[in-house]
Scaffold this active site. Structure first.
Site, PDB file in Angstrom:
ATOM      1  N   PHE A 141       0.861  -1.180   0.000  1.00  0.00           N
ATOM      2  CA  PHE A 141       0.000   0.000   0.000  1.00  0.00           C
ATOM      3  C   PHE A 141       0.895   1.226   0.000  1.00  0.00           C
ATOM      4  O   PHE A 141       1.562   1.528   0.988  1.00  0.00           O
ATOM      5  CB  PHE A 141      -0.936   0.057   1.203  1.00  0.00           C
ATOM      6  CG  PHE A 141      -1.850   1.257   1.147  1.00  0.00           C
ATOM      7  CD1 PHE A 141      -2.991   1.233   0.365  1.00  0.00           C
ATOM      8  CD2 PHE A 141      -1.535   2.418   1.831  1.00  0.00           C
ATOM      9  CE1 PHE A 141      -3.812   2.353   0.272  1.00  0.00           C
ATOM     10  CE2 PHE A 141      -2.345   3.540   1.751  1.00  0.00           C
ATOM     11  CZ  PHE A 141      -3.495   3.509   0.974  1.00  0.00           C
ATOM     12  N   ASP A 226       9.690   2.907   1.687  1.00  0.00           N
ATOM     13  CA  ASP A 226       8.501   3.689   2.022  1.00  0.00           C
ATOM     14  C   ASP A 226       8.285   3.599   3.530  1.00  0.00           C
ATOM     15  O   ASP A 226       7.684   2.660   4.039  1.00  0.00           O
ATOM     16  CB  ASP A 226       7.283   3.140   1.259  1.00  0.00           C
ATOM     17  CG  ASP A 226       6.009   3.930   1.550  1.00  0.00           C
ATOM     18  OD1 ASP A 226       5.977   4.678   2.546  1.00  0.00           O
ATOM     19  OD2 ASP A 226       5.029   3.774   0.791  1.00  0.00           O
ATOM     20  N   LYS A 255       3.102  11.451   6.858  1.00  0.00           N
ATOM     21  CA  LYS A 255       2.281  11.244   8.052  1.00  0.00           C
ATOM     22  C   LYS A 255       2.856  11.949   9.281  1.00  0.00           C
ATOM     23  O   LYS A 255       2.620  13.121   9.489  1.00  0.00           O
ATOM     24  CB  LYS A 255       2.058   9.764   8.284  1.00  0.00           C
ATOM     25  CG  LYS A 255       1.217   9.119   7.173  1.00  0.00           C
ATOM     26  CD  LYS A 255       0.690   7.767   7.554  1.00  0.00           C
ATOM     27  CE  LYS A 255      -0.052   7.095   6.408  1.00  0.00           C
ATOM     28  NZ  LYS A 255      -1.297   7.788   6.014  1.00  0.00           N
TER      29      LYS A 255
END
Length: 401
Positions: A141, A226, A255
């Site tokens: 994801f 990531d 984030k």
């Protein structure tokens, strides 16, 4: 109807149904706790998918934002501003890198990394134009933009959004042999999550990340990690790659970099990689804006103390010990994760992940389900041990039925 019901009905009527939120309407929040419009308090065990690593309403971050709001919030990259150079310098130092390319969202960072890897492949590695390939892992994801979902294996993320962007090879996560076999002279990068969050907090086999690092060096391929969810303290270290002593060629951050205050993301790498860009080839009006830089600078300063990483490691050990005891009782089939991050597979006979999340919500604990009967637990790193234990007790009660 109640205030909560009115708010939910209005949202259902006037917003696209691209999310299925739990039926709680948050009005205020502080630390690891959120309060809804009816005055009910809930323990946040999701932390905005790790965007809120430092908790809701963190004083240091809010003070940094307020001070910058009074000065300047946006210049665009048409001009320099006085927070930009310091932000890039401090973040590069935190990562042990040389250069930063700031963006806004995690998906933008991934898109930027794809463009960077391709340009590096053509300009530095000498791959023929239009032939660059990037290897990714199944069940990944990395976001929901058109290019990113082109290499997703999740039907919900991918279906009905074609035609898809070419140039990607998908291999099983954790399988070094498959990765090696997929590599060709036109491979420019391997893009993986050190821990797959959306897939259920999947931790790769020991030695996998080190193997990826060795293989990419051997084949002159960029290793892009990531760390948008796994980074910045979540796993008990600044970066999840550190658990195997690995430093990739490129970090993708987001984030928690914005502290839950503003969206901030970044691609961080060497001058040899990010130096391929020339003016006009990539950009963002809001990327690296003064407000974002001010907040992210405070995040970097907080991480430099090491206290949040240590807290995540210590409370994470406690979390996994307690969840391990649940796994021995039959109601929990498996527990995975690292630091203050766990994927918990519930016996499907007890309910779906959504149903378990709803039952926990009724007991004032907020988590989020993922595939099947899996729930994710990822509280803010500032959570108190007593609050964490209380949240785990509510999970025990739910599992007892």
């Amino acid at each position: 109807m109640s205030t909560t019901e009115n708010a939910i009905a209005s949202a259902e009527a006037h917003s696209a149904h691209n999310y299925h939120p739990l039926p709680v309407v948050v009005a205020t929040a502080d630390g690891a706790w959120m309060t809804d419009v009816e005055g009910r308090r809930y323990l946040d065990m999701l932390a905005g998918y790790s965007a809120l690593n430092f908790g809701h309403g963190n004083r240091r971050l809010l003070d940094a934002a307020r001070a910058q709001l009074e000065r300047v919030t946006l210049t665009s990259r048409a001009f320099h501003h006085d927070r930009f150079a310091e932000f890039c310098t401090r973040l590069a130092e935190l990562c042990g890198m040389e250069m930063v390319l700031p963006m806004n969202t995690g998906a933008e960072a991934v898109e930027t990394a794809v463009k960077t890897a391709r340009k590096w492949g053509y300009r530095v590695k000498g791959v023929p134009d239009g032939m660059a390939k990037i290897i990714v892992a199944a069940d990944n994801f990395h976001g929901r933009t058109t290019t990113v979902i082109s290499f997703s294996t999740d039907p919900e993320a991918r279906a009905d959004f074609g035609p898809y962007t070419p140039g990607f090879e998908i291999v099983p996560y954790g399988d070094l042999t498959a990765m090696r076999e997929a590599m060709t002279e036109n491979t420019v990068a391997v893009l993986i999550e050190p821990i797959q969050g959306e897939a259920g907090v999947l931790v790769p086999p020991p030695g996998y990340l080190a193997g990826v690092r060795e293989l990419t060096r051997e084949r002159d391929v960029l290793f892009i990690a990531d760390e948008i969810q796994s980074g910045l303290g979540r796993t008990g270290k600044t970066f999840a790659c550190e658990h195997e002593g690995v430093v990739p060629d490129v970090y993708l951050l987001g984030k928690a970099l914005g502290g839950g205050v503003v969206p901030v993301s970044a691609v961080v790498s060497s001058a040899a990689v990010l130096g391929v860009y020339r003016p006009g080839e990539h950009g963002s009006t809001f990327g690296g804006n003064p407000l974002a830089c001010a907040v992210a600078l405070e995040v970097v300063a907080m991480l430099n103390t090491g206290e949040y990483q240590q807290r995540a490691a210590e409370l994470g050990d406690h979390l996994h010990r307690e969840l391990g005891l649940l796994a021995g009782g039959g109601a929990v089939r498996a527990v995975r994760g690292r630091g203050l991050w766990a994927g918990v597979d519930i016996d499907p006979e007890l309910g779906t992940g959504r149903e378990i999340s709803e039952r926990l919500m009724e007991r004032r604990v907020l988590v989020k389900d993922t595939h099947g009967s899996t729930i994710r637990i990822a509280p803010p790193l500032v959570i108190g041990k007593e609050d964490l234990d209380w949240g785990l007790e509510q999970l025990r009660e739910v599992l007892r039925g």
